[in-house]
Enzyme design. Structure first.
Site, PDB file in Angstrom:
ATOM      1  N   ASN A  43       4.981  -7.192  -7.437  1.00  0.00           N
ATOM      2  CA  ASN A  43       4.741  -6.265  -6.315  1.00  0.00           C
ATOM      3  C   ASN A  43       3.575  -5.328  -6.619  1.00  0.00           C
ATOM      4  O   ASN A  43       2.724  -5.070  -5.757  1.00  0.00           O
ATOM      5  CB  ASN A  43       5.982  -5.402  -6.042  1.00  0.00           C
ATOM      6  CG  ASN A  43       7.162  -6.186  -5.495  1.00  0.00           C
ATOM      7  OD1 ASN A  43       7.022  -7.331  -5.072  1.00  0.00           O
ATOM      8  ND2 ASN A  43       8.338  -5.565  -5.508  1.00  0.00           N
ATOM      9  N   ASP A 243       6.346   0.612  -5.942  1.00  0.00           N
ATOM     10  CA  ASP A 243       5.351  -0.402  -6.335  1.00  0.00           C
ATOM     11  C   ASP A 243       4.037  -0.177  -5.592  1.00  0.00           C
ATOM     12  O   ASP A 243       2.957  -0.345  -6.167  1.00  0.00           O
ATOM     13  CB  ASP A 243       5.894  -1.801  -6.051  1.00  0.00           C
ATOM     14  CG  ASP A 243       7.171  -2.076  -6.836  1.00  0.00           C
ATOM     15  OD1 ASP A 243       7.315  -1.525  -7.952  1.00  0.00           O
ATOM     16  OD2 ASP A 243       8.030  -2.821  -6.331  1.00  0.00           O
ATOM     17  N   SER A 282       5.501  -5.088   3.160  1.00  0.00           N
ATOM     18  CA  SER A 282       5.216  -3.680   3.481  1.00  0.00           C
ATOM     19  C   SER A 282       4.094  -3.078   2.633  1.00  0.00           C
ATOM     20  O   SER A 282       3.676  -1.949   2.879  1.00  0.00           O
ATOM     21  CB  SER A 282       6.483  -2.847   3.285  1.00  0.00           C
ATOM     22  OG  SER A 282       6.790  -2.740   1.910  1.00  0.00           O
TER      23      SER A 282
HETATM   24  O1  RIB Z   1      10.691  -2.239  -6.718  1.00  0.00           O
HETATM   25  C1  RIB Z   1      11.307  -3.179  -5.873  1.00  0.00           C
HETATM   26  C2  RIB Z   1      11.644  -4.426  -6.632  1.00  0.00           C
HETATM   27  O2  RIB Z   1      12.619  -4.132  -7.597  1.00  0.00           O
HETATM   28  C3  RIB Z   1      12.223  -5.526  -5.797  1.00  0.00           C
HETATM   29  O3  RIB Z   1      11.238  -6.372  -5.263  1.00  0.00           O
HETATM   30  C4  RIB Z   1      13.185  -6.215  -6.754  1.00  0.00           C
HETATM   31  O4  RIB Z   1      12.836  -7.522  -7.058  1.00  0.00           O
HETATM   32  C5  RIB Z   1      13.207  -5.341  -7.997  1.00  0.00           C
HETATM   33  O5  RIB Z   1      12.415  -5.836  -9.002  1.00  0.00           O
END
Ligand code: RIB
Length: 295
Positions: A43, A243, A282
């Site tokens: 991410n 993220d 998103s």
């Molecule tokens: O930060 C969100 C993420 O945390 C999700 O996509 C999930 O996979 C976990 O790693």
């Protein structure tokens, strides 16, 4: 502009949409279910690329359909994934409970992520400005990468919250965590800014604590604090907000923006990521982050 090297997890996310979270022992019927790309490492790599960064990723996936889907994602996002490892363990997975307020609870099955190691003889490209990691993959691999990445800003997202090994902390320049994670690390409840100041003094590292709609606080070991407030958004799903923050922060750092501007763009990206369901769908693009509220 220098590059961004991310080491971290990939997960296949299964999101269950609920009116509310279940109580212990209770069975609930979900309002809906959807699958998305996820994993904090992947991410953050996608978020950094969308924010305008030149990104390479070190991750581990299984020899299975989710792993192949991950490779398609990275190619589509322009992320260099040559150092990604294919393991015997299956690709990591996450089950995410999402309530009506957009808050989440996440359970992870590590799978291939637990087998991630730095490839033998790996040396980071010489033009890396930022090395970025989280705690969903082994700390030893991150410590080895950070040790080899002197000259880059080495950022550790302390998520999920866990004790940091002395060898990893020694090779880290900056810690980024949300207020829940900061309270766990500091072993006490306090305002986000106070937690940032306390953790910076304790670790002798720059520490950023994010606090959702209240913004983010960047404390230096000498106690100086910079803060930024995000634009208001309608919250649909907070998954991936952290993220988005880290990815935009890494891209803005690599671009050489001032700390104030870097933090402002990062909180904007984090807020924008709350306005849509799913982590990767998103994650905002550079134009949206730079629009009024960001720039
Ligand atoms: O930060 C969100 C993420 O945390 C999700 O996509 C999930 O996979 C976990 O790693």
């Amino acid at each position: 502009m220098g590059g961004i090297l991310v080491i971290g997890s990939y997960n296949r996310d299964t999101v269950l949409r609920l009116a509310r979270f279940p109580a212990p022992g209770e069975t609930l019927t979900a309002l809906g279910m959807a699958e998305f790309h996820g994993g904090k490492g992947s991410n953050q790599a996608v978020a950094a690329a969308r924010a305008g960064g030149r990104v390479a990723l070190i991750a581990a996936i299984g020899d299975d359909a989710p792993g192949k889907a991950a490779q398609v994602l990275w190619a589509a996002e322009g992320i260099a994934a040559q150092a990604v490892q294919i393991t015997e363990a299956p690709t990591g997975a996450a089950t995410i409970l999402l309530d009506a307020a957009g808050e989440n609870q996440i359970i992870i099955v590590a799978g291939a992520n637990a087998a991630l190691a730095l490839p033998p003889g790996f040396t980071p490209p010489g033009d890396i400005a930022v090395a970025l990691a989280q705690l969903e993959t082994p700390q030893a691999a991150t410590a080895a990468l950070f040790r080899a990445s002197t000259g880059a800003r080495r950022i550790l997202n302390v998520a999920p919250a866990a004790p940091i090994t002395p060898e990893l902390l020694a090779a880290t320049d900056m810690l980024v965590l949300n207020e829940t994670e900061a309270a766990i690390l500091a072993q006490r409840e306090a305002e986000a800014a106070d937690l940032a100041i306390a953790l910076a003094a304790e670790t002798m590292r720059d520490v950023i604590v994010t606090a959702g709609a209240a913004g983010a606080f960047w404390a230096r070991p000498d106690g100086v604090v910079i803060d930024a407030t995000p634009p208001r958004v309608t919250v649909v799903d907070t998954t991936g907000a952290g993220d988005a923050f880290l990815g935009a922060f890494a891209a803005s750092s690599a671009e050489g923006f001032t700390p104030e501007k870097t933090l402002r763009l990062a909180v904007t990206a984090g807020a924008l990521a709350c306005s849509q369901e799913g982590a990767v769908p998103s994650l905002p693009y550079r134009a949206a982050i730079m629009a009024p509220g960001g720039e």
